[in-house]
Design an enzyme around this catalytic site. Structure first.
Site, PDB file in Angstrom:
ATOM      1  N   HIS A  80       2.121   1.991  -3.496  1.00 24.81           N
ATOM      2  CA  HIS A  80       1.097   2.572  -4.366  1.00 24.81           C
ATOM      3  C   HIS A  80       1.162   4.102  -4.385  1.00 24.81           C
ATOM      4  O   HIS A  80       0.649   4.727  -5.310  1.00 24.81           O
ATOM      5  CB  HIS A  80      -0.301   2.179  -3.878  1.00 24.81           C
ATOM      6  CG  HIS A  80      -0.859   0.928  -4.514  1.00 24.81           C
ATOM      7  ND1 HIS A  80      -0.795   0.681  -5.860  1.00 24.81           N
ATOM      8  CD2 HIS A  80      -1.537  -0.125  -3.972  1.00 24.81           C
ATOM      9  CE1 HIS A  80      -1.407  -0.477  -6.121  1.00 24.81           C
ATOM     10  NE2 HIS A  80      -1.856  -0.989  -4.990  1.00 24.81           N
ATOM     11  N   GLU A 125       0.841  -1.207   0.000  1.00 26.29           N
ATOM     12  CA  GLU A 125       0.000   0.000   0.000  1.00 26.29           C
ATOM     13  C   GLU A 125       0.873   1.253   0.000  1.00 26.29           C
ATOM     14  O   GLU A 125       0.546   2.248  -0.641  1.00 26.29           O
ATOM     15  CB  GLU A 125      -0.976   0.005   1.184  1.00 26.29           C
ATOM     16  CG  GLU A 125      -1.853  -1.243   1.316  1.00 26.29           C
ATOM     17  CD  GLU A 125      -2.562  -1.688   0.047  1.00 26.29           C
ATOM     18  OE1 GLU A 125      -2.775  -0.848  -0.853  1.00 26.29           O
ATOM     19  OE2 GLU A 125      -2.895  -2.893  -0.059  1.00 26.29           O
TER      20      GLU A 125
HETATM   21  N1  BES Z   1      -6.137  -1.369  -4.151  1.00 25.61           N
HETATM   22  C1  BES Z   1      -6.148  -2.613  -3.498  1.00 25.61           C
HETATM   23  C2  BES Z   1      -7.306  -2.813  -2.578  1.00 25.61           C
HETATM   24  C3  BES Z   1      -8.649  -2.985  -3.212  1.00 25.61           C
HETATM   25  C4  BES Z   1      -8.865  -3.871  -4.205  1.00 25.61           C
HETATM   26  C5  BES Z   1      -9.723  -2.303  -2.761  1.00 25.61           C
HETATM   27  C6  BES Z   1     -10.121  -4.025  -4.753  1.00 25.61           C
HETATM   28  C7  BES Z   1     -10.961  -2.454  -3.318  1.00 25.61           C
HETATM   29  C8  BES Z   1     -11.182  -3.317  -4.318  1.00 25.61           C
HETATM   30  C9  BES Z   1      -4.883  -2.805  -2.666  1.00 25.61           C
HETATM   31  O1  BES Z   1      -3.788  -2.083  -3.070  1.00 25.61           O
HETATM   32  C10 BES Z   1      -4.509  -4.241  -2.790  1.00 25.61           C
HETATM   33  O2  BES Z   1      -4.135  -4.646  -3.840  1.00 25.61           O
HETATM   34  N2  BES Z   1      -4.618  -5.003  -1.720  1.00 25.61           N
HETATM   35  C11 BES Z   1      -4.395  -6.413  -1.707  1.00 25.61           C
HETATM   36  C12 BES Z   1      -3.198  -6.784  -0.902  1.00 25.61           C
HETATM   37  C13 BES Z   1      -1.917  -6.673  -1.652  1.00 25.61           C
HETATM   38  C14 BES Z   1      -0.739  -6.993  -0.774  1.00 25.61           C
HETATM   39  C15 BES Z   1      -1.870  -7.528  -2.893  1.00 25.61           C
HETATM   40  C16 BES Z   1      -5.619  -7.013  -1.050  1.00 25.61           C
HETATM   41  O3  BES Z   1      -6.394  -6.259  -0.459  1.00 25.61           O
HETATM   42  O4  BES Z   1      -5.799  -8.222  -1.139  1.00 25.61           O
HETATM   43 ZN    ZN Z   2      -2.716  -2.894  -4.652  1.00 25.86          ZN
END
Ligand code: BES
Ligand code: ZN
Length: 890
Positions: A307, A304
């Site tokens: 990002h 995060e």
């Molecule tokens: N941007 C996403 C979170 C997200 C995804 C929010 C879809 C709403 C809808 C975040 O950056 C993300 O990718 N999170 C992953 C964890 C990451 C370490 C791969 C997650 O939430 O699984």
């Molecule tokens: Zn992500």
């Protein structure tokens, strides 16, 4: 949802918006029963439309529109229209201020998208399309506005009120109410907006950037969790330093906040300056979190944070470009993980995830390119393909361009696109320009679905001293994603490889056409045609090829090899990944044979070659405990199933259990010895060594337990009693949960008593039982679904029971009577009325249904159809179910 059939959105239909939003000044009045949101938007028409005056159409869902003003004047009802999830204003001026007031009901929001309540607090989740559930807006990522947020709430229930950017004002309003104002100086798309309000405490720290700026770091949690934040804070500091060191990227605001919440659909969210995290990726103490949990926290915090540049400063033009930010950021968190602990272990684990999840996805009804061409619900496309295969595509640029070329490409990408919303092609172009490479063929990785197959064949000409290696690429599976019949074309595939001599040493070899042997032992061949032959010269003996080192491309790889050769590579390859992979390939061959034997009802036998190789790994002093444990762990039933024409869950289970037990019998003394050494040496070491030790020790315990003896049972029970860290506690409870024993009953009930106040520990308690190999697991799962601590409303709890049982316990979920399938369908139907996103993820577990025998196929189809026939089905579940049932040309 309306009764009309949900419509697909197509990538090729992208158009820039008719209007842009300069700034959004939001004002929230938070209350127990309702919240009012006032939005003042500075809007202007797209430059090339001047003269023409198209209608302004803002989207909004579940909003009660109270008032609309244009340039300060209340708009009479005939000047606007609120219908079909939109607010429409005909022929507005070229530039104007629009002010809307809406009423929303956060306490009724169980979808956890938009503004909702969690543990009594207020929290938002806007990606991908949640902002429209807060106010009317151009809720699309190419519309980047400057946001300011004013929050008013009760001082007692909401002492803390947070939003993006910097806090610029705070005011006591009297009467128990107070107000704050936040301003975010960076323009951003609406999906990065965040608001949090409630009774929270901060664990504080700071970070000094290389440019000399002091950044305040704050981890906000419920008061009782304030002592569980140190690891998250330290991880954030490491991530900030790493991004400066490796990519030259500095943080850009004076404050970075992370909030941990208990109800969250995903892992975490990168809102500008105010990340919101699932509490499982923040809270940790050695007594509550395992080594794997600690590592997960570090990775997600890193992800995060990364990002902020790859996603926020440079964002996506449209949602089809999602892998632009997610694939790239996963690659960045993988590199971070590799640098923080062991590169080899990290790589092996990342490839395991890719093979188990993404390969399966790509051979089923949800197969799609990393840049999809259409969606009904965008939330369904936060997939392993977009994320994990997307990260592999980024890794291939890194492999082709080298670390320095890749860095130049990243620098150019930021130089060109900082502050903009761009496409995957923009990224590829920056890489091509900076790397001085033609990457046009490489672009096919973005548009073609399916896992390529690379086949290798070698031959040695002893007279000429030449080894020739022929590589072929193909797509053996039908293209399930294609709406049009375009045959897939050859991809640009980097194949990292080396040649070994008969004592296992790397050879430095000369490729025909080169003037001197390569400088490194691993070289990268570029496969760009369907078939290519590479000739290595100057060899005195037949070499043993080591191919696809480090897993240099997301492909299935096949080469006819003897089991002896695989065993040789398993013990000798200098590339840790390939060494592990050779062992997995060997085990996989044997397990598939055993499964056939078992299905025929014949007696299984352990291959002595593998038993011996297993013994050599156990005794190898050059391997750390984590690498050993990985090498000693047999491929999962999920991965094995992918290699079967018709998946036979019972035979796979029987084969794997047989082999585990046979290996334990053969190496009983060594395993016991490793276990007791691990128990003795648990404490007095540095952290990494202690982690390796625990991993190996618990791997040995799991093997030892398969023998069913009293001694192992007692060791596990003692470990559960005495463990001072959750890694050992959990490992002991996991092995006990497989047994029919008093120690298991006592262990589970003691843990329940100790854990019942901590939601994350209760999640473990549910998951451990749902994953058990015990024959009565399904009956236990049904009981647990009625347990007072179970709830479908909380995604973590739901996943710990339903997700674990249905996707990590194949032998029980795939009971031949279909009761497991009925259970999943029942859960999905209930869940869909509350949380469509979560329900769609669960129903996807049915996706590989066509790969089973006809009996199971019929039962599966019946349950998928039952879900699909539900009245008022969400578009999220509708999309998954429709794709799963769509006719196939087979
Ligand atoms: N941007 C996403 C979170 C997200 C995804 C929010 C879809 C709403 C809808 C975040 O950056 C993300 O990718 N999170 C992953 C964890 C990451 C370490 C791969 C997650 O939430 O699984
Ligand atoms: Zn992500």
């Amino acid at each position: 949802m309306s009764s009309e059939k949900p419509q697909a959105v197509l990538r090729e239909d992208y158009c820039p918006p008719d209007y842009w939003i300069d700034s959004a000044d939001l004002s929230f009045d938070l209350g127990e029963e309702e919240t009012q949101v006032r939005a003042r938007l500075e809007i202007f028409r797209r430059e090339d439309l001047i003269g023409d005056s198209p209608p302004l159409i803002l989207v909004g869902e579940e909003l009660e529109c109270l008032e609309v003003r244009l340039d300060g004047e209340v708009l009479p009802a005939h000047r606007y229209r609120v219908a079909d999830d939109e607010l429409r204003i005909d022929s507005p001026p070229e530039r104007f201020q629009l002010e809307t007031r809406v009423r929303i009901k956060p306490h009724e929001n169980t979808a956890l998208s938009g503004l909702y309540r969690t543990s009594g607090n207020f929290c938002t989740q806007c990606e991908a399309m949640g902002f429209r559930r807060i106010t009317y807006f151009l809720d699309r990522p190419d519309v980047m506005a400057r946001f300011s947020t004013t929050i008013t709430a009760d001082k007692a229930s909401c002492p803390v009120m947070l939003s993006n950017g910097n806090r610029v004002e705070a005011e006591d309003l009297g009467g128990g109410r107070h107000r704050v104002r936040w301003e975010d100086p960076f323009p951003k798309p609406s999906y990065l907006f965040a608001l949090v309000a409630g009774d929270l405490r901060a664990h504080r720290g700071s970070f000094k950037t290389s440019g000399g700026r002091e950044v305040a770091l704050e981890i906000w949690v419920e008061p009782q969790n304030i002592d569980k934040c140190e690891h998250a804070l330290a991880s954030l500091q490491r991530a900030m330093a790493w991004d400066e060191r490796v990519f030259g990227l500095e943080y850009d605001l004076d404050i970075y906040m992370i909030v941990a919440v208990n109800d969250f659909n995903m892992g975490a969210m990168e809102n500008k300056g105010l990340n919101v995290f699932n509490s499982k990726y923040v809270l940790a103490l050695p007594s509550t979190a395992t080594d794997a949990d600690y590592e997960g926290i570090e990775r997600v915090i890193g992800h995060e944070y990364f990002h902020n540049w790859t996603g926020n400063r440079v964002t996506c033009r449209d949602w089809f470009q999602l892998t632009l930010k997610e694939g790239l950021t996963v690659f960045r968190d993988q590199q971070f993980g590799a640098d923080m602990s062991s590169a080899a272990v990290t790589r092996i684990e990342d490839v395991k995830i890719l093979r188990a999840a993404q390969f399966a996805e790509d051979s089923g009804p949800m197969s799609h390119p990393i840049r999809p061409d259409s969606y009904i619900s965008m939330d369904n496309f936060y997939t392993s393909t977009v994320y994990n295969k997307g990260a592999e595509v980024i890794r291939m640029y890194h492999t082709l361009l080298g670390a320095e070329g890749f860095r130049r490409g990243m620098d150019l990408y930021f130089e060109r696109h900082d502050g903009a919303a761009v496409t995957c092609d923009d990224f590829r172009d920056a890489m091509a320009t900076a790397g001085e490479r033609d990457l046009s063929q490489f672009g096919r990785w973005y548009s073609q679905a399916g896992t390529p197959l690379v086949e290798a064949e070698g031959s040695f000409d002893s007279e000429a001293g030449c080894y020739s290696l022929t590589l072929k690429q193909s797509f053996p599976e039908p293209d399930q994603s294609a709406t049009r019949e375009i045959p897939r074309q050859a991809l640009h595939i980097p194949v990292a490889m080396g040649l070994l001599n008969s004592s296992g040493e790397d050879l430095t070899v000369r490729l025909e056409g080169e003037s001197a042997p390569g400088e490194t032992q691993t070289r990268v061949l570029e496969l760009t045609q369907s078939q290519q032959t590479f000739i290595f010269t100057g060899l005195s003996q037949a070499p043993i090829p080591s191919l696809l080192r480090g897993f240099s491309a997301p492909v299935r790889f096949k080469m006819e090899r003897s089991r002896e050769e695989l065993a040789f590579l398993m013990g000798r390859d200098s590339d840790s990944f390939s060494r592990w992979d050779a062992g997995q390939q060997l085990a996989l061959d044997l397990l598939l044979d055993l499964a056939k034997t078992s299905a025929r009802g014949e007696a299984m036998a352990l291959d002595p070659l593998y038993a011996e190789a297993f013994g050599r790994i156990l005794a190898d002093p050059s391997l750390d405990g984590s690498l050993k444990a990985l090498a000693l762990t047999l491929p999962s039933e999920k991965v094995l199933g992918q290699e079967m024409e018709v998946v036979d869950p019972d035979a796979l289970f029987a084969a794997r259990e047989f082999m585990r037990k046979a290996l334990a019998q053969t190496h009983c003394d060594a395993l016991r010895e490793i276990y007791s050494r691990g128990v003795e040496r648990a404490i007095d070491e540095n952290e990494q060594d202690a982690i390796h030790q625990r991993r190996l020790k618990n791997c040995a315990l799991a093997y030892w337990m398969t023998l069913g003896g009293e001694d192992a049972l007692e060791a596990a029970a003692t470990q559960l009693e005495r463990a001072e860290n959750m890694t050992d506690t959990e490992a002991a409870l996991v092995v006990l949960a497989d047994t029919v024993s008093e120690a298991r009953d006592r262990g589970l009930s003691d843990c329940y008593d100790r854990w019942s106040e901590d939601p994350l520990l209760l999640d473990k308690w549910f998951a451990i039982q749902a994953g058990s190999r015990r024959p009565d697991t399904f009956e236990r799962v049904l009981e647990l679904a009625d347990h007072p601590a179970f709830s479908l409303k909380n995604p973590n709890r739901m996943r710990s029971l339903v997700g674990t049982f249905c996707s990590a316990n194949p032998v029980h979920f795939n009971r031949a009577d279909g009761a497991g399938y009925r259970f999943l369908a029942d859960m999905v139907i209930q869940l869909d009325s509350m949380n469509p996103q979560a329900a769609a993820r669960m129903v996807s577990i049915f996706n590989p249904w066509r790969r089973f025998d006809s009996g199971r196929k019929a039962l599966l189809k019946q349950e998928i159809e039952r879900v699909g026939g539900q009245h008022g089905l969400s578009k999220d579940v509708f999309e998954i179910v429709t794709r799963a049932l769509a006719d196939q040309s087979d």
